[in-house]
Scaffold this active site. Structure first.
Site, PDB file in Angstrom:
ATOM      1  N   TYR A 146      30.589 -49.597   5.241  1.00 58.34           N
ATOM      2  CA  TYR A 146      30.279 -50.578   4.197  1.00 58.34           C
ATOM      3  C   TYR A 146      31.490 -51.462   3.873  1.00 58.34           C
ATOM      4  O   TYR A 146      31.331 -52.588   3.412  1.00 58.34           O
ATOM      5  CB  TYR A 146      29.851 -49.862   2.913  1.00 58.34           C
ATOM      6  CG  TYR A 146      28.375 -49.561   2.821  1.00 58.34           C
ATOM      7  CD1 TYR A 146      27.740 -48.800   3.789  1.00 58.34           C
ATOM      8  CD2 TYR A 146      27.617 -50.030   1.747  1.00 58.34           C
ATOM      9  CE1 TYR A 146      26.385 -48.499   3.697  1.00 58.34           C
ATOM     10  CE2 TYR A 146      26.262 -49.738   1.643  1.00 58.34           C
ATOM     11  CZ  TYR A 146      25.653 -48.981   2.618  1.00 58.34           C
ATOM     12  OH  TYR A 146      24.324 -48.697   2.504  1.00 58.34           O
ATOM     13  N   LYS A 197      28.411 -37.337  12.821  1.00 56.31           N
ATOM     14  CA  LYS A 197      27.917 -37.605  14.177  1.00 56.31           C
ATOM     15  C   LYS A 197      29.102 -37.388  15.124  1.00 56.31           C
ATOM     16  O   LYS A 197      29.528 -38.278  15.861  1.00 56.31           O
ATOM     17  CB  LYS A 197      27.364 -39.042  14.245  1.00 56.31           C
ATOM     18  CG  LYS A 197      26.625 -39.389  15.519  1.00 56.31           C
ATOM     19  CD  LYS A 197      25.275 -38.714  15.649  1.00 56.31           C
ATOM     20  CE  LYS A 197      24.654 -39.047  17.009  1.00 56.31           C
ATOM     21  NZ  LYS A 197      23.433 -38.265  17.283  1.00 56.31           N
ATOM     22  N   ASP A 230      21.294 -36.828  12.815  1.00 55.46           N
ATOM     23  CA  ASP A 230      19.899 -36.884  13.260  1.00 55.46           C
ATOM     24  C   ASP A 230      19.190 -35.565  12.972  1.00 55.46           C
ATOM     25  O   ASP A 230      18.063 -35.534  12.475  1.00 55.46           O
ATOM     26  CB  ASP A 230      19.799 -37.284  14.743  1.00 55.46           C
ATOM     27  CG  ASP A 230      20.760 -36.532  15.651  1.00 55.46           C
ATOM     28  OD1 ASP A 230      21.649 -35.813  15.148  1.00 55.46           O
ATOM     29  OD2 ASP A 230      20.621 -36.658  16.887  1.00 55.46           O
ATOM     30  N   ASP A 254      23.424 -43.028   2.499  1.00 57.48           N
ATOM     31  CA  ASP A 254      22.444 -44.025   2.063  1.00 57.48           C
ATOM     32  C   ASP A 254      21.085 -43.695   2.664  1.00 57.48           C
ATOM     33  O   ASP A 254      20.064 -43.661   1.976  1.00 57.48           O
ATOM     34  CB  ASP A 254      22.908 -45.417   2.505  1.00 57.48           C
ATOM     35  CG  ASP A 254      21.911 -46.496   2.116  1.00 57.48           C
ATOM     36  OD1 ASP A 254      21.449 -46.484   0.961  1.00 57.48           O
ATOM     37  OD2 ASP A 254      21.583 -47.341   2.981  1.00 57.48           O
ATOM     38  N   ASP A 258      17.480 -41.618   0.746  1.00 54.70           N
ATOM     39  CA  ASP A 258      16.128 -42.178   0.639  1.00 54.70           C
ATOM     40  C   ASP A 258      15.114 -41.219   1.261  1.00 54.70           C
ATOM     41  O   ASP A 258      14.020 -41.012   0.736  1.00 54.70           O
ATOM     42  CB  ASP A 258      16.027 -43.537   1.347  1.00 54.70           C
ATOM     43  CG  ASP A 258      16.224 -44.704   0.383  1.00 54.70           C
ATOM     44  OD1 ASP A 258      16.987 -44.552  -0.588  1.00 54.70           O
ATOM     45  OD2 ASP A 258      15.615 -45.771   0.613  1.00 54.70           O
TER      46      ASP A 258
HETATM   47  C1  IPM Z   1      21.850 -47.545  -2.576  1.00 52.25           C
HETATM   48  C2  IPM Z   1      21.403 -48.916  -2.155  1.00 52.25           C
HETATM   49  C3  IPM Z   1      22.623 -49.796  -1.922  1.00 52.25           C
HETATM   50  C4  IPM Z   1      23.452 -49.177  -0.821  1.00 52.25           C
HETATM   51  C5  IPM Z   1      22.311 -51.270  -1.599  1.00 52.25           C
HETATM   52  C6  IPM Z   1      21.462 -51.911  -2.688  1.00 52.25           C
HETATM   53  C7  IPM Z   1      23.547 -52.059  -1.327  1.00 52.25           C
HETATM   54  O1  IPM Z   1      20.587 -48.833  -1.047  1.00 52.25           O
HETATM   55  O2  IPM Z   1      22.577 -47.443  -3.581  1.00 52.25           O
HETATM   56  O3  IPM Z   1      21.485 -46.576  -1.905  1.00 52.25           O
HETATM   57  O4  IPM Z   1      23.164 -49.366   0.367  1.00 52.25           O
HETATM   58  O5  IPM Z   1      24.413 -48.479  -1.145  1.00 52.25           O
HETATM   59 MG    MG Z   2      20.094 -46.860  -0.458  1.00 54.25          MG
END
Ligand code: IPM
Ligand code: MG
Length: 379
Positions: A146, A197, A230, A254, A258
């Site tokens: 990032y 990884k 993975d 990240d 999710d």
């Molecule tokens: C998160 C989000 C952010 C990230 C985005 C909005 C930049 O997806 O906080 O997980 O990738 O860190």
């Molecule tokens: Mg995110």
């Protein structure tokens, strides 16, 4: 000395999209704790995003920057959505979420993953897979791909474009986030799983070596395992109950968080805390935010699920205010409200009448009154 010195300073920044709507419900919860539990805090609301941009030319105006600089903890709502088009990329970048993470050095991002029994119907995973799931993902938040340099887009001699980013980690960046993971595991089930990884990437080879060395040096009493990313994604869906604390780099975290969110039934349920380094008083700056984004499709309708933000307040009570009893109280109240059937649209079953954000706030406040009353009876 002013009487406010013992007060914890909290900045409330609703931001954009559904951010202000969910943060308004958290404000009511914070007010409840100030009144009923005498939690010593000074709340200051500040604006972020399109609204202040139109007024001042800055998404993060001076006043907001100051409120956040002075705060011990920031409760953040959300940023982004259609508003993004009305703010030029440069103005957006200057006060963006990534630059705030960097500015306050919020390197340890805690994302707890819990399966609430009352919501097992909302999760795409089977109830037997959800049994006993309770783990925390610690994502490194201020380095990795990032932020790595060089990065950019260039045009090659043959007219093609070449885009590139740099994944990088230093020893100290790895060690400090791994230390946060081990310290947290000591207060839980004493297991850390580090995700990388290392079969492909140099950054991951060093990551694995440093985590292993730190484990041997400072935390030999804890259990440490390693997974390739993975495989980790697969294991989160196959048997999420095997995890206690999972630690990983910025981008892997990240993606995996999710994926893991589906355990809880809805992204709308997930809280998070981003912690900075300890200062000389032993305190650390923290930013608390729901994991969900700005959800532009439902923004302004008053139907967003405020529980991700409210559960972020519980994390704030535990980690910044050091009021674990109050944090437990709030988490119990959220469970009770859900148990009694309170549902916003994202977690409602087909055919049922979902609550508005404010009604969900009411349900949590009612439940708080009840759990606080029950706790007093018991005592
Ligand atoms: C998160 C989000 C952010 C990230 C985005 C909005 C930049 O997806 O906080 O997980 O990738 O860190
Ligand atoms: Mg995110």
């Amino acid at each position: 000395m002013s009487s406010s010195t013992n007060m914890t300073k909290i900045a409330l920044v609703g931001g954009e999209g559904i951010g202000p709507e969910v943060t308004a419900q958290s404000r009511r919860v914070l007010d409840w704790f100030a009144t009923h539990r005498r939690v010593p805090m000074l709340l200051r609301e500040a604006q972020y995003g399109l609204v202040p941009y139109l007024a001042t030319g800055k998404v993060l105006p001076e006043d907001t920057a100051q409120a956040m600089d002075e705060a011990d903890a920031i409760l953040w709502g959300a940023t982004g959505g259609p508003e993004t088009k009305e703010v030029p990329a440069e103005a957006r970048k200057a006060g963006g979420l990534l630059s705030l993470r960097s500015k306050y050095d919020l390197y340890a991002n805690l994302r707890p993953i819990r399966a609430t029994p009352a919501l097992s119907e909302s999760s795409p995973l089977k109830a037997r897979v959800l049994k006993d799931v309770d783990f925390v993902i610690i994502r490194e938040l201020t380095s990795g791909i990032y932020f790595g340099e060089p990065r950019g887009i260039e045009t090659l001699a043959d007219g093609q474009r070449r885009a590139f980013n740099t994944e990088q980690y230093t020893t100290s960046q790895i060690r400090r986030v791994a230390r946060a993971a081990f310290e947290l595991a000591r207060t839980r089930k004493r297991k850390v799983c580090s995700v990388d990884k290392a079969n492909v990437l140099e950054t991951s080879i060093v990551w694995r070596e440093e985590v292993t060395a730190l484990h041997e040096e400072e935390f030999p009493d804890l259990e440490l395992s390693h997974l390739y990313v993975d495989n980790a994604a697969m294991q989160i869906v196959r048997q999420p109950s095997q995890f206690d604390v999972m630690v990983t780099g910025n981008m892997f975290g990240d993606i995996l968080s999710d994926c893991a969110a589906m355990v809880s039934g809805s992204l709308g349920m997930l809280p998070s805390a981003s912690l900075g380094p300890l200062d000389r008083y032993g305190r650390r700056k923290a930013l608390y935010e729901p994991v969900h984004g700005s959800a532009p499709d439902i923004a302004g309708k008053g139907i967003a699920n405020p529980l991700g933000s409210i559960l972020s307040v519980a994390m704030m009570l535990r980690l910044t205010l050091e009021r674990s009893e109050d944090a437990n109280l709030l988490e119990k109240a959220v469970d009770l409200a859900l148990f009694k059937g309170a549902r916003t649209a994202d977690i409602a079953e087909a055919g049922s009448q979902p609550l508005s954000s404010t009604e969900m706030g009411d349900a949590v406040l009612d439940a708080l009154d009840q759990v606080a009353h029950d706790a007093r009876e018991k005592a």
